[in-house]
Design a protein around this motif. Structure first.
Motif, mmCIF file in Angstrom:
data_model
loop_
_atom_site.group_PDB
_atom_site.id
_atom_site.type_symbol
_atom_site.label_atom_id
_atom_site.label_comp_id
_atom_site.label_asym_id
_atom_site.label_seq_id
_atom_site.Cartn_x
_atom_site.Cartn_y
_atom_site.Cartn_z
ATOM 1 N N TYR A 298 2.180 1.426 4.867
ATOM 2 C CA TYR A 298 1.951 1.217 5.972
ATOM 3 C C TYR A 298 1.751 -0.625 5.966
ATOM 4 O O TYR A 298 2.226 -1.475 6.534
ATOM 5 C CB TYR A 298 0.838 1.251 6.489
ATOM 6 N N LEU A 299 0.489 -0.888 5.460
ATOM 7 C CA LEU A 299 0.437 -2.297 4.921
ATOM 8 C C LEU A 299 1.787 -3.234 4.978
ATOM 9 O O LEU A 299 1.865 -4.260 5.429
ATOM 10 C CB LEU A 299 -0.556 -2.593 4.007
ATOM 11 N N GLN A 300 2.156 -2.330 3.294
ATOM 12 C CA GLN A 300 3.648 -3.257 3.548
ATOM 13 C C GLN A 300 4.791 -3.669 4.477
ATOM 14 O O GLN A 300 5.536 -4.609 4.527
ATOM 15 C CB GLN A 300 4.543 -2.430 2.484
ATOM 16 N N SER A 301 4.485 -2.446 5.218
ATOM 17 C CA SER A 301 5.284 -2.503 6.523
ATOM 18 C C SER A 301 4.755 -3.631 8.249
ATOM 19 O O SER A 301 5.396 -3.493 9.019
ATOM 20 C CB SER A 301 5.648 -1.395 6.797
ATOM 21 N N GLU A 302 3.287 -4.023 7.548
ATOM 22 C CA GLU A 302 2.526 -4.637 8.650
ATOM 23 C C GLU A 302 1.885 -3.276 9.635
ATOM 24 O O GLU A 302 1.872 -4.121 11.557
ATOM 25 C CB GLU A 302 2.647 -5.911 9.631
ATOM 26 N N THR A 304 -0.961 -1.084 11.176
ATOM 27 C CA THR A 304 -2.490 -0.737 10.987
ATOM 28 C C THR A 304 -2.831 -0.015 10.187
ATOM 29 O O THR A 304 -2.215 1.374 10.653
ATOM 30 C CB THR A 304 -3.477 -1.059 12.751
ATOM 31 N N LYS A 316 -4.359 -4.200 0.473
ATOM 32 C CA LYS A 316 -3.441 -5.000 1.291
ATOM 33 C C LYS A 316 -2.772 -5.753 0.016
ATOM 34 O O LYS A 316 -1.747 -6.115 -0.158
ATOM 35 C CB LYS A 316 -4.052 -6.017 2.603
ATOM 36 N N SER A 319 -0.649 -3.611 -2.021
ATOM 37 C CA SER A 319 0.873 -3.428 -1.782
ATOM 38 C C SER A 319 1.580 -4.078 -1.721
ATOM 39 O O SER A 319 2.974 -4.526 -1.474
ATOM 40 C CB SER A 319 0.282 -3.037 -0.104
ATOM 41 N N ASN A 320 0.698 -5.534 -1.901
ATOM 42 C CA ASN A 320 1.862 -7.072 -1.894
ATOM 43 C C ASN A 320 2.296 -6.855 -3.195
ATOM 44 O O ASN A 320 3.248 -8.257 -3.573
ATOM 45 C CB ASN A 320 0.829 -8.569 -1.794
#
Length: 376
Positions: A298-302, A304, A316, A319-320
């Motif tokens: 989800y965080l990779q896809s920005e 919430t 986060k 995920s980066n």
């Protein structure tokens, strides 16, 4: 005289169809059915726990008998609103599931209600009825007395694997089925914020996000957690309360997840032992891991993620810098552990080893004998 304190879930329980959170289409269907006098003989309300099934069943009972209904809103003052639930029959099939219970129900339902026109029979946990009970209900559900309407509530979607499942599928075919969604995190967050305002209490958005994340789509669970937080709020800060309620397991599991992504086998095994000593169950850890993988994607896809800010920042960062193949491997291994049902320490340790072996990363798989792990 002691005053009984009503918990938040019941205090802020919806009283009209337009107050139901996250089930707008179902509210519209039932409201139109009432206004057009086309209420079905039987409804099957199917959905996850805490999604509003029983609340809607009770509201339907009152709204269908309201003498001054306006759109989604019952007046709340007429005899229909006051006495509809008094004349209704509510049965918890978890504890009243046998054929004798259903025979008693069928005998009682023949009598017309005392105060209202329509008698509703609300059967909660309907999937727990025995096959004999379900078969006994078939005729009554298909051709009930004119004053009777059935509402079955269930969390299950049965197949035809057993006689009970077959009987339930048959009963379902006599009902209008309404599928409930899990309440969206945003809708849940808004509801919790409104409750805090009504209670004149200040709880940080970070804590509310954490509560939403722990409730897994169940508004009832979220409201009960918030109730506990507000009860202890005077003596301890909300952050400490959340930690005392759930311990350090989520934080340690998040640390384990970070090490699975970027650390060594030795570090992971040490954290596994720490989790075990903290009372964590391997299935619980597996559930956290699968959710952490989902949150990272989800965080990779920005998108919430509804967790405490500290955990979100850790996820986060992961995920980066993580390969998709690594996330896939973690999700696969812990999904297998979830399904296995094993709750021993070895199953968790083997799951960790599988992830490293699967990636053939020899540098990460350092000799355990050189680590600080105590073998016993």
């Amino acid at each position: 005289m002691m005053v009984t304190q009503v918990n938040l879930y019941n205090r802020y329980r919806p009283q009209n169809l337009n107050e139901i959170v996250g089930q707008e289409s179902i509210s519209r269907i039932l409201s139109n059915a009432i206004l057009k006098n086309r209420i079905a003989n039987a409804y099957l309300l199917r959905g996850s726990r805490g999604s509003g099934k029983t609340s809607i069943a009770r509201i339907l009972c009152k709204a269908a008998n309201c003498e001054q209904l306006k759109g989604f809103t019952a007046c709340g003052t007429c005899n229909g609103c006051k006495f509809a639930l008094h004349d209704a029959i509510e049965l918890d099939a978890a504890s009243n599931r046998g054929i004798d219970d259903i025979k008693d129900l069928l005998d009682i339902m023949r009598f017309r209600p005392q105060h209202v026109d329509k008698k509703f029979i609300i059967i909660d946990e309907a999937h727990q009825l025995t096959s004999a009970s379900l078969n006994a209900l078939l005729k009554a559900v298909e051709e009930p007395p004119k004053h009777v309407h059935f509402v079955f509530c269930t969390t299950e979607n049965p197949s035809s694997a057993t006689d009970t499942d077959k009987a339930f599928v048959t009963l379902s075919s006599r009902c209008q089925i309404l599928q409930f969604k899990k309440v969206s995190p945003k809708a849940m967050l808004d509801k919790l914020a409104r409750i805090c305002i009504a209670e004149d209490s200040t709880v940080s958005r970070d804590i509310l996000m954490s509560i939403v994340g722990k409730s897994d789509g169940s508004l009832r669970d979220a409201e009960n957690i918030l109730d506990t937080v507000l009860t202890l709020y005077d003596s301890e800060p909300p952050e400490r309360i959340i930690q005392s309620l759930y311990g350090d397991i989520e934080l340690i599991t998040c640390e384990l997840f970070a090490n699975l992504c970027n650390g060594t086998l030795n570090e992971c095994l040490l954290l596994v032992r720490k989790l075990w000593d903290s009372g964590a169950n391997p299935i619980e850890v597996a559930e956290f891991m699968v959710k952490f993988v989902t949150d990272s994607i989800y965080l990779q896809s920005e998108l919430t993620v509804y967790r405490a800010s500290g955990i979100v920042e850790t996820l986060k960062e992961i995920s980066n810098n993580i390969e998709q193949s690594r996330l896939h491997s973690i999700a696969e291994v812990f999904t297998i552990l979830q399904k296995s049902g094993r709750d021993d320490l070895l199953s968790l340790e083997l799951a960790i080893c599988d992830i490293f072996i699967d990636h053939r990363d020899k540098a990460l798989v350092a000799p355990i004998i050189d680590s600080d792990i105590e073998v016993w």
